[in-house]
Design an enzyme around this catalytic site. Structure first.
Site, short mmCIF file in Angstrom:
data_model
loop_
_atom_site.label_atom_id
_atom_site.label_comp_id
_atom_site.label_asym_id
_atom_site.label_seq_id
_atom_site.Cartn_x
_atom_site.Cartn_y
_atom_site.Cartn_z
N HIS A 1 10.28 -5.09 -4.85
CA HIS A 1 11.13 -5.01 -6.04
C HIS A 1 10.32 -5.45 -7.25
O HIS A 1 9.52 -6.39 -7.16
CB HIS A 1 12.38 -5.88 -5.90
CG HIS A 1 13.22 -5.46 -4.76
ND1 HIS A 1 14.03 -4.34 -4.80
CD2 HIS A 1 13.34 -5.95 -3.50
CE1 HIS A 1 14.62 -4.18 -3.64
NE2 HIS A 1 14.22 -5.15 -2.82
N GLU B 1 8.90 -4.06 1.80
CA GLU B 1 9.95 -3.91 0.78
C GLU B 1 9.44 -4.51 -0.53
O GLU B 1 8.88 -5.61 -0.54
CB GLU B 1 11.21 -4.66 1.24
CG GLU B 1 12.32 -4.66 0.22
CD GLU B 1 13.54 -5.47 0.67
OE1 GLU B 1 13.58 -5.92 1.84
OE2 GLU B 1 14.45 -5.66 -0.16
N TYR C 1 12.21 -4.15 -16.51
CA TYR C 1 11.33 -3.27 -15.72
C TYR C 1 10.04 -2.86 -16.44
O TYR C 1 9.21 -2.18 -15.85
CB TYR C 1 12.11 -2.03 -15.27
CG TYR C 1 13.31 -2.36 -14.41
CD1 TYR C 1 13.12 -2.92 -13.15
CD2 TYR C 1 14.62 -2.14 -14.84
CE1 TYR C 1 14.21 -3.25 -12.34
CE2 TYR C 1 15.71 -2.46 -14.05
CZ TYR C 1 15.50 -3.01 -12.80
OH TYR C 1 16.57 -3.34 -12.00
N ASN D 1 10.72 0.71 -2.37
CA ASN D 1 11.65 0.10 -3.33
C ASN D 1 12.90 0.98 -3.31
O ASN D 1 12.96 2.01 -3.99
CB ASN D 1 11.05 0.04 -4.73
CG ASN D 1 11.95 -0.72 -5.70
OD1 ASN D 1 13.10 -1.00 -5.38
ND2 ASN D 1 11.44 -1.04 -6.87
N ARG E 1 14.01 2.50 -19.02
CA ARG E 1 15.20 1.86 -18.49
C ARG E 1 15.07 0.33 -18.58
O ARG E 1 14.09 -0.23 -18.05
CB ARG E 1 15.31 2.27 -17.01
CG ARG E 1 16.25 1.45 -16.21
CD ARG E 1 16.01 1.63 -14.71
NE ARG E 1 17.08 0.99 -13.99
CZ ARG E 1 17.01 0.57 -12.73
NH1 ARG E 1 15.93 0.78 -12.03
NH2 ARG E 1 18.03 -0.02 -12.19
N ALA F 1 18.83 0.20 -5.98
CA ALA F 1 20.21 -0.25 -5.73
C ALA F 1 20.65 -0.04 -4.28
O ALA F 1 21.47 -0.81 -3.75
CB ALA F 1 21.16 0.47 -6.68
N PRO G 1 16.86 5.17 -6.40
CA PRO G 1 17.56 5.63 -7.59
C PRO G 1 17.20 4.87 -8.88
O PRO G 1 17.03 3.66 -8.86
CB PRO G 1 19.04 5.42 -7.25
CG PRO G 1 19.06 4.44 -6.14
CD PRO G 1 17.79 4.67 -5.37
N ASN G 2 17.09 5.66 -9.92
CA ASN G 2 16.86 5.19 -11.29
C ASN G 2 15.42 4.75 -11.56
O ASN G 2 15.06 4.47 -12.71
CB ASN G 2 17.84 4.07 -11.69
CG ASN G 2 19.28 4.54 -11.58
OD1 ASN G 2 19.64 5.56 -12.16
ND2 ASN G 2 20.10 3.84 -10.81
N ARG H 1 18.82 -12.77 -10.17
CA ARG H 1 19.78 -11.88 -10.83
C ARG H 1 21.16 -12.00 -10.16
O ARG H 1 21.43 -12.98 -9.47
CB ARG H 1 19.22 -10.45 -10.81
CG ARG H 1 17.86 -10.36 -11.53
CD ARG H 1 17.28 -8.97 -11.52
NE ARG H 1 18.11 -8.04 -12.30
CZ ARG H 1 17.96 -6.71 -12.24
NH1 ARG H 1 17.03 -6.17 -11.47
NH2 ARG H 1 18.74 -5.92 -12.97
C1 DQA Z 1 15.06 -3.16 -8.14
C2 DQA Z 1 16.15 -4.23 -8.08
C3 DQA Z 1 17.48 -3.62 -7.72
O1 DQA Z 1 18.48 -4.62 -7.65
C4 DQA Z 1 17.89 -2.60 -8.75
O2 DQA Z 1 19.09 -1.97 -8.38
C5 DQA Z 1 16.83 -1.60 -9.05
C6 DQA Z 1 15.43 -2.03 -9.08
C7 DQA Z 1 13.71 -3.73 -8.64
O3 DQA Z 1 12.70 -3.08 -8.39
O4 DQA Z 1 13.67 -4.80 -9.25
O5 DQA Z 1 17.12 -0.44 -9.37
O6 DQA Z 1 14.86 -2.66 -6.83
#
Ligand code: DQA
Length: 140
Positions: free
Chosen positions: A98, A96, A23, A72, A18, A75, A10-11, A105
């Site tokens: 990020h 995995e 990011y 990835n 964003r 959230a 998501p997102n 964070r």
């Molecule tokens: C994320 C880190 C997560 O905590 C966050 O909710 C994201 C992006 C990252 O790629 O840094 O949406 O996965």
């Protein structure tokens, strides 16, 4: 030729607009085009969804055939027992990823339901995290 897929949660469809201080400014589409060119010997695909069940469906669908998944879960990493179970259920190895260093964070981002069943975890290198994950499958 190795068949890999990047699965984004998501997102992450909002990359480039964003929270750019975290990011970055690049859209995922632009990054993906660059990355496909950078790895001509990889059959690289990309899937993104904001919906937990769609991510689980995708992981199940390709999780017995592909050479690797770069996941990835955004959230959902920190909340989804279902995605964690899907990663456990399949045979395709999952790295995995990020973009940000989740450990620098908020505390709720320190928990991952993916990590216990991932082959490895790469985080904090910006979009380069994805490239390092791809490279890890090529060196394997
Ligand atoms: C994320 C880190 C997560 O905590 C966050 O909710 C994201 C992006 C990252 O790629 O840094 O949406 O996965």
């Amino acid at each position: 030729m190795k068949k890999l897929i990047i699965i984004n949660g998501p997102n992450l469809n909002l990359l480039g607009k964003r929270e750019t201080s975290i990011y970055g400014n690049l859209t995922f589409t632009a990054f993906f085009e660059q990355t496909v060119k950078k790895f001509p010997n990889v059959k690289l695909e990309h899937f993104q969804s904001n919906i937990e069940g769609e991510l689980i469906d995708k992981i199940q669908e390709i999780g017995f055939d592909y050479d690797g998944i770069i996941l990835n879960a955004a959230a959902y990493t920190h909340t989804s027992v279902g995605i964690g179970d899907a990663v456990k259920a399949i045979t395709t190895p999952v790295v995995e990823v990020h973009i940000s260093n989740t450990f620098s964070r908020e505390a709720f981002r320190h928990q991952s339901y993916i990590s216990p069943n991932a082959k490895g975890v790469i985080l904090g290198f910006g979009l380069q995290s994805y490239e390092l994950a791809i490279q890890s499958f090529l060196d394997a």
